[in-house]
Design an enzyme around this catalytic site. Structure first.
Site, short mmCIF file in Angstrom:
data_model
loop_
_atom_site.label_atom_id
_atom_site.label_comp_id
_atom_site.label_asym_id
_atom_site.label_seq_id
_atom_site.Cartn_x
_atom_site.Cartn_y
_atom_site.Cartn_z
N SER A 149 0.86 -1.19 0.00
CA SER A 149 0.00 0.00 0.00
C SER A 149 0.89 1.23 0.00
CB SER A 149 -0.85 -0.02 1.28
OG SER A 149 -1.50 1.23 1.47
N TYR A 162 -1.47 -0.63 10.63
CA TYR A 162 -1.56 -0.93 9.19
C TYR A 162 -0.24 -0.55 8.52
CZ TYR A 162 -3.64 -1.16 4.47
OH TYR A 162 -3.94 -1.47 3.15
P1 NDP Z 1 -11.34 -6.23 0.00
O1 NDP Z 1 -11.82 -6.13 1.42
O2 NDP Z 1 -12.30 -6.01 -1.09
O3 NDP Z 1 -10.62 -7.64 -0.22
C1 NDP Z 1 -9.93 -8.31 0.79
C2 NDP Z 1 -9.84 -9.77 0.40
O4 NDP Z 1 -9.09 -10.48 1.39
C3 NDP Z 1 -11.20 -10.43 0.30
O5 NDP Z 1 -11.25 -11.22 -0.86
C4 NDP Z 1 -11.26 -11.30 1.54
O6 NDP Z 1 -12.05 -12.45 1.26
C5 NDP Z 1 -9.81 -11.68 1.70
N1 NDP Z 1 -9.51 -12.13 3.05
C6 NDP Z 1 -9.76 -11.48 4.20
N2 NDP Z 1 -9.38 -12.22 5.24
C7 NDP Z 1 -8.89 -13.38 4.73
C8 NDP Z 1 -8.35 -14.55 5.30
N3 NDP Z 1 -8.20 -14.68 6.63
N4 NDP Z 1 -7.95 -15.55 4.48
C9 NDP Z 1 -8.09 -15.43 3.15
N5 NDP Z 1 -8.58 -14.34 2.54
C10 NDP Z 1 -8.97 -13.33 3.33
O7 NDP Z 1 -10.13 -5.19 -0.09
P2 NDP Z 1 -9.09 -4.82 -1.26
O8 NDP Z 1 -9.35 -5.56 -2.48
O9 NDP Z 1 -9.04 -3.35 -1.29
O10 NDP Z 1 -7.74 -5.30 -0.56
C11 NDP Z 1 -6.82 -6.16 -1.16
C12 NDP Z 1 -5.41 -5.76 -0.73
O11 NDP Z 1 -5.13 -4.45 -1.22
C13 NDP Z 1 -5.19 -5.70 0.78
O12 NDP Z 1 -3.94 -6.27 1.10
C14 NDP Z 1 -5.18 -4.21 1.08
O13 NDP Z 1 -4.41 -3.90 2.22
C15 NDP Z 1 -4.55 -3.69 -0.20
N6 NDP Z 1 -4.79 -2.27 -0.46
C16 NDP Z 1 -6.06 -1.80 -0.71
C17 NDP Z 1 -6.27 -0.44 -0.90
C18 NDP Z 1 -7.63 0.14 -1.12
O14 NDP Z 1 -7.76 1.37 -1.08
N7 NDP Z 1 -8.66 -0.64 -1.35
C19 NDP Z 1 -5.15 0.50 -0.90
C20 NDP Z 1 -3.87 -0.10 -0.65
C21 NDP Z 1 -3.71 -1.43 -0.45
P3 NDP Z 1 -12.91 -13.28 2.33
O15 NDP Z 1 -13.54 -12.30 3.27
O16 NDP Z 1 -13.90 -13.99 1.45
O17 NDP Z 1 -11.95 -14.20 2.99
#
Ligand code: NDP
Length: 253
Positions: A149, A162
């Site tokens: 990020s 974070y």
């Molecule tokens: P979302 O919340 O849409 O996606 C997060 C994903 O992680 C979901 O598919 C969720 O699926 C999965 N997840 C959560 N917990 C678990 C677990 N214990 N095991 C397996 N899978 C898990 O957020 P984003 O797509 O935005 O985030 C994706 C990445 O991007 C993250 O690492 C975030 O820190 C990073 N990021 C995002 C930004 C933003 O502004 N959106 C900015 C910078 C970085 P499920 O709940 O089905 O398990």
């Protein structure tokens, strides 16, 4: 311009929403067979059906990657069912913002468990397969893309833990890159700014409101913008390693 991924296999964690979902769809579009990993099986199944209908191969792996045994099993099932592993997008993550003073420390535990430990477990389980893939056809190169990020580059108030997890992801990525790059396993980090996804849904309501106001005038990135960056990294020719991509909304300061 890029090399297609036909004949290769990609595993994406957090493929049930946001960036992971868009990345999995894009890698499949580039020709990879994809393993979709997350906890919400119904969402994974819907994406797998869409990818399969478009003519690519996809399997769903319901797994909580904070459980090392499940992270290992996800990787091993992928290799068993799809035959190899060339590309990993280590994307699953959670962002729980707020002051450190008086913070509910279970939020810290959730971030450390997923953003750090989950990412490490997947990387550890995948690496031997990536080394093997890089030594053979069809591409003689393999990729591990860690999703960090902007918060992995710049610390800010109310983002302390974070920041800690994402700075850790950046440091780990660079260390591992130096360790395995001569074996043609490319280790990359992508650092998104604000992307329109479900990420902020997990914030406490009062924090979510502060965050919403902070980004009210920002023209947010789409998950596809990050998927495009990931696809750019993994479709480069063997000689070219894109170590890092920082991508912000244009009007995010
Ligand atoms: P979302 O919340 O849409 O996606 C997060 C994903 O992680 C979901 O598919 C969720 O699926 C999965 N997840 C959560 N917990 C678990 C677990 N214990 N095991 C397996 N899978 C898990 O957020 P984003 O797509 O935005 O985030 C994706 C990445 O991007 C993250 O690492 C975030 O820190 C990073 N990021 C995002 C930004 C933003 O502004 N959106 C900015 C910078 C970085 P499920 O709940 O089905 O398990």
């Amino acid at each position: 311009m890029g090399e297609r991924l036909d004949g290769t296999v990609a595993l994406v964690t957090g493929a049930s929403s946001g960036i992971g979902e868009a990345a999995a769809r894009e890698l499949a579009r580039q020709g990879a067979a994809v393993a979709l990993v997350a906890r919400r099986k119904d969402r994974l199944d819907a994406l797998a059906a869409e990818i399969t209908a478009a003519g690519a191969a996809a399997i769903t792996v319901e797994a909580d990657v904070t459980d090392q045994a499940l992270a290992v099993a996800a990787v091993e099932r992928t290799v068993a069912e799809l035959g190899r592993l060339d590309t990993v997008v280590n994307n699953a993550g959670v962002m729980l913002l707020g002051p450190i003073l008086g913070a509910p420390t279970e939020e810290w535990d959730r971030m450390v468990r997923l953003n750090v430990q989950g990412l490490l477990y997947v990387a550890h389980a995948a690496l031997p397969h990536l080394v093997e893939a890089a030594a053979g056809e069809p591409r003689r190169v393999a990729d591990l893309v860690n999703i960090s990020s902007v918060a992995g580059r710049r610390a800010a108030a109310f983002s302390g833990v974070y920041n800690l997890t994402k700075h850790g992801v950046n440091a780990f990525t660079e260390s591992l890159r130096q360790e395995v790059t001569e074996r043609h396993v490319r280790i990359s980090v992508v650092e998104p700014g604000a992307v329109e996804t479900e990420l902020a849904d997990h914030l406490r309501p009062e924090i979510r409101e502060v965050s919403r106001q902070r980004f009210a005038n920002v023209e947010m990135l789409h998950a596809q913008d990050i998927a495009d960056a990931i696809a750019y990294i993994v479709t480069r020719p063997r000689r070219a390693a894109i170590n890092e991509i920082l991508i912000r909304p244009t009007n995010q300061p």
